[in-house]
Write a protein that holds these residues in place. Structure first.
Motif, PDB file in Angstrom:
ATOM      1  N   LYS A  14      51.396 129.462   4.444  1.00 17.53           N
ATOM      2  CA  LYS A  14      51.956 128.311   3.730  1.00 17.53           C
ATOM      3  C   LYS A  14      51.028 127.109   3.809  1.00 17.53           C
ATOM      4  N   SER A  15      50.403 126.883   4.958  1.00 18.09           N
ATOM      5  CA  SER A  15      49.555 125.709   5.164  1.00 18.09           C
ATOM      6  C   SER A  15      48.186 125.835   4.511  1.00 18.09           C
ATOM      7  N   HIS A  16      47.602 127.041   4.581  1.00 22.06           N
ATOM      8  CA  HIS A  16      46.212 127.212   4.175  1.00 22.06           C
ATOM      9  C   HIS A  16      46.025 128.130   2.975  1.00 22.06           C
ATOM     10  N   GLU A 190      48.328 123.840  14.739  1.00 24.41           N
ATOM     11  CA  GLU A 190      49.598 124.173  14.088  1.00 24.41           C
ATOM     12  C   GLU A 190      50.479 125.052  14.975  1.00 24.41           C
TER      13      GLU A 190
END
Length: 240
Positions: A14-16, A190
């Motif tokens: 989701k983040s990267h 994270e």
């Protein structure tokens, strides 16, 4: 009991995002999988018996619930994230953390060299790993009860790909310090969103190191390829 809604692999996707065009090749053996990025960074992840297809085209359509896809993702994020200058050169976890300060120590995943150091110092340790039958391994039936009273847990990073990470964290108290350990560990801040994680002990490798890739292709394990790597430590900052 703490409730976390998203596994670390899902969080990192989701983040990267996942960008297979950044991958030069995937190398896999019976024990480990490695991802080599176009820029030369290498990330690894243990297989734990899961067969991984090295054909990169297999991962253009991502199936995040599939363990083989999760292994490739884990190795990919290690290659992308572990080279950050936020981490420091690190020794063995036992040399960095004073485990004599804890009363109830647990290890999830059998790290034999670390176990030997506990034994040498006479520090009691409960070890949980269903893959092993040694007398020093505590039965799985006792795991959840012991985790509830543990004040420190050494947690194998393979828990991230095999979907046991959240269950283990949710079984520990808010007073338990958790140290994530192993070459499969993604070294990124994270991971500290999961409150109990205090430090991550992982690895990096020289860019384009074919020795590491060949050992993995030849079914070698941690002791064989880690001598060509560098142990790294990422500590939780107080303001996270």
């Amino acid at each position: 009991m703490k409730v976390y809604k998203m596994e670390p692999i899902d969080l990192l996707v989701k983040s990267h995002g996942f960008h297979p065009e950044k991958i030069q090749k995937i190398v896999t053996g019976t024990r480990y999988t490695a991802v080599l990025l176009q820029e030369g960074n290498i990330g690894v992840c243990a297989n734990l018996g899961t067969k991984v297809d090295p054909n990169l085209k297999m991962y253009h359509a991502l199936h995040i619930a599939d363990l083989s896809h999760r292994i490739v993702l884990n190795a990919y994020f290690n290659a992308v994230l572990n080279y950050s200058n936020l981490s420091t050169d690190g020794g063995d976890i036992f040399d960095v953390i004073d485990f004599q300060n804890y009363q109830n120590s647990a290890m999830i995943g059998f790290f034999k060299p670390v176990v030997e150091k506990f034994q040498k110092k006479g520090i009691p340790l409960h070890i949980f790993d269903p893959r092993y039958q040694e007398d020093i391994i505590t039965t799985e039936e006792d795991k959840e009860d012991f985790l509830q009273k543990a004040d420190v847990v050494i947690l194998t990073a393979t828990s991230i790909f095999n979907l046991t990470f959240l269950k283990i964290l949710s079984s520990t108290s808010k007073y338990c310090d958790i140290f994530l350990l192993g070459p499969s560990a993604p070294m990124t801040e994270e991971i500290f969103q999961y409150g109990n994680i205090k430090a991550i002990f992982g690895s990096t490798f020289a860019k384009n190191d074919e020795r590491v890739l060949q050992i993995i292709a030849d079914n070698g394990g941690t002791r064989q390829f880690l001598k060509y790597g560098k142990k790294r430590t990422l500590f939780r900052r107080n303001d996270i």
